[in-house]
Design a protein around this motif. Structure first.
Motif, PDB file in Angstrom:
ATOM      1  N   MET A   1       0.853  -1.098   0.076  1.00  0.00           N
ATOM      2  CA  MET A   1       0.085  -0.044   0.019  1.00  0.00           C
ATOM      3  C   MET A   1       0.960   1.218   0.104  1.00  0.00           C
ATOM      4  SD  MET A   1      -3.192  -0.699  -0.341  1.00  0.00           S
ATOM      5  CE  MET A   1      -2.705  -1.991  -1.287  1.00  0.00           C
ATOM      6  N   GLU A   2       1.850   1.218   0.802  1.00  0.00           N
ATOM      7  CA  GLU A   2       2.647   2.474   0.980  1.00  0.00           C
ATOM      8  C   GLU A   2       3.274   2.808  -0.592  1.00  0.00           C
ATOM      9  OE1 GLU A   2       5.538   4.631   4.272  1.00  0.00           O
ATOM     10  OE2 GLU A   2       5.334   2.272   4.272  1.00  0.00           O
ATOM     11  N   GLN A   3       3.725   1.816  -1.137  1.00  0.00           N
ATOM     12  CA  GLN A   3       4.413   1.882  -2.398  1.00  0.00           C
ATOM     13  C   GLN A   3       3.577   2.339  -3.365  1.00  0.00           C
ATOM     14  OE1 GLN A   3       6.608  -1.789  -3.478  1.00  0.00           O
ATOM     15  NE2 GLN A   3       6.624  -2.342  -1.236  1.00  0.00           N
TER      16      GLN A   3
ATOM     17  N   ILE B   1      -1.359   9.094  -4.412  1.00  0.00           N
ATOM     18  CA  ILE B   1      -1.513   7.660  -4.854  1.00  0.00           C
ATOM     19  C   ILE B   1      -2.669   8.149  -6.172  1.00  0.00           C
ATOM     20  CG2 ILE B   1      -2.844   5.537  -4.225  1.00  0.00           C
ATOM     21  CD1 ILE B   1      -1.747   6.022  -1.593  1.00  0.00           C
ATOM     22  N   ARG B   2      -2.392   7.559  -7.260  1.00  0.00           N
ATOM     23  CA  ARG B   2      -3.132   7.865  -8.252  1.00  0.00           C
ATOM     24  C   ARG B   2      -3.854   6.707  -8.919  1.00  0.00           C
ATOM     25  NH1 ARG B   2       1.111  11.621  -8.839  1.00  0.00           N
ATOM     26  NH2 ARG B   2       0.237  13.656  -9.056  1.00  0.00           N
ATOM     27  N   GLY B   3      -5.143   6.605  -9.319  1.00  0.00           N
ATOM     28  CA  GLY B   3      -5.799   5.750  -9.858  1.00  0.00           C
ATOM     29  C   GLY B   3      -7.296   5.715  -9.819  1.00  0.00           C
TER      30      GLY B   3
ATOM     31  N   VAL C   1      -6.322   4.964   3.201  1.00  0.00           N
ATOM     32  CA  VAL C   1      -5.012   4.266   3.021  1.00  0.00           C
ATOM     33  C   VAL C   1      -4.024   5.518   3.283  1.00  0.00           C
ATOM     34  CG1 VAL C   1      -3.420   3.480   1.656  1.00  0.00           C
ATOM     35  CG2 VAL C   1      -5.486   2.246   1.951  1.00  0.00           C
ATOM     36  N   ALA C   2      -4.305   6.646   2.607  1.00  0.00           N
ATOM     37  CA  ALA C   2      -3.144   7.711   2.394  1.00  0.00           C
ATOM     38  C   ALA C   2      -3.243   8.444   4.053  1.00  0.00           C
ATOM     39  CB  ALA C   2      -3.735   8.578   1.314  1.00  0.00           C
TER      40      ALA C   2
ATOM     41  N   LEU D   1       2.461  -0.613   9.542  1.00  0.00           N
ATOM     42  CA  LEU D   1       3.586   0.358   9.319  1.00  0.00           C
ATOM     43  C   LEU D   1       4.414   0.850  10.525  1.00  0.00           C
ATOM     44  CD1 LEU D   1       0.948   2.910   7.375  1.00  0.00           C
ATOM     45  CD2 LEU D   1       3.009   1.475   6.383  1.00  0.00           C
ATOM     46  N   ARG D   2       3.550   0.550  11.616  1.00  0.00           N
ATOM     47  CA  ARG D   2       4.240   0.957  12.857  1.00  0.00           C
ATOM     48  C   ARG D   2       5.710  -0.341  13.219  1.00  0.00           C
ATOM     49  NH1 ARG D   2       2.550   5.208  15.099  1.00  0.00           N
ATOM     50  NH2 ARG D   2       0.494   5.975  14.869  1.00  0.00           N
TER      51      ARG D   2
END
Length: 287
Positions: A152-154, A162-164, A211-212, A284-285
């Motif tokens: 997700m971070e990628q 994040i584009r889509g 997510v962002a 993420l943590r």
């Protein structure tokens, strides 16, 4: 290596990768005799584990070579191959090799919503593979995971966007570690899971806006989501010079999210492993 391994050996493909490597370590902790099946047995990424009975080279596209390497394997974890135009054919060949080698049961890492007309184009490959396994005569178990939380971070570009064309669709993305835990659990008692299809998801269904926001909160960086049109999505990816099938896959990752085919947390991870799956914030943590 010799093809005369004793019965009861579990074969683990992709053992130098994320999923296969975690599964190999999980089986080792349980004392399961295993054979690691990798592209390059000399790779330094091959795990050195006490339970490993041998390491063999497997090329999914090479039926004869794969058959020799799989002979003596009783249960096989078949980690799906990297996306390519020949993936369906290559999967079919390694499945045929497994059947000819006497493999009894195949546990396959499939994908959510696998169907011949799946919105996510690569999920169509998984449907074809599932159908080939059903017809193979071997027992099977399908692990249909969603998108990886680790990915997700990628999704964010260098500008933090994040584009889509995902709209307000949701995805119950799952950590690779949780996929590996489910696979390990199934491989420890494969007969119990014969003929089962599991939806391997994370604990929450997030929009890409959420997510962002989660990435921003944990990382302290500026990450946002821009909802492209489909036309904008194809245009923004044209500069990569990728083949059409690859661009279709990239764009359909987002349209699949928009369709909500991956939106429902299934609970299968916790039901099978006894441990709740990681959330995006938790993952993420950890990193």
């Amino acid at each position: 290596m010799s093809s005369s391994a004793s019965p009861g050996v579990t074969g683990v493909t992709g053992a130098t990768g994320h999923i296969g490597g975690l599964v190999a370590r999980g089986l080792d902790a349980a004392g399961v005799r295993q054979r690691l099946l990798v592209r390059d047995p000399a790779s330094p990424r091959v795990p050195e584990l006490a339970s490993v009975q041998g390491v063999a080279a497997v090329d999914y596209a090479d039926l004869e070579h794969s058959r020799a390497s799989l002979t003596g394997v009783d249960v096989l974890l078949l980690v799906s191959a990297h996306e390519s135009p020949t993936r369906v054919r290559d999967h079919a060949r390694v499945i045929d090799a497994a059947a000819q080698a006497g493999v009894r049961h195949v546990v396959y890492t499939s994908f959510a919503g696998a169907a011949p007309d799946a919105t996510f184009t690569l999920a169509r490959d998984h449907h074809a593979t599932e159908e080939h396994l059903r017809a193979s005569g071997m027992a099977w178990t399908f692990l249909r995971d969603t998108l990886y939380l680790d990915f997700m971070e990628q999704l964010a570009g260098p500008d933090g966007v994040i584009r889509g064309p995902a709209g307000t669709g949701r995805v119950a993305a799952v950590a690779r570690a949780d996929v590996a835990s489910v696979a390990t659990t199934v491989l420890l008692d494969p007969a119990t899971h014969a003929g089962a299809t599991y939806d391997v998801t994370g604990p929450e269904a997030l929009t890409l806006v959420e997510v962002a926001a989660t990435i921003r909160a944990v990382r302290g960086t500026s990450v946002t989501f821009h909802d492209e049109t489909i036309e904008e999505a194809y245009a923004s990816r044209a500069s990569y010079g990728a083949p059409d099938w690859q661009v279709d896959a990239w764009v359909s990752t987002y349209t699949a999210i928009a369709s909500n085919v991956m939106a429902r947390p299934s609970g299968d991870v916790e039901r099978l492993t006894g441990v709740a799956p990681l959330s995006l914030e938790q993952l993420l943590r950890l990193g």
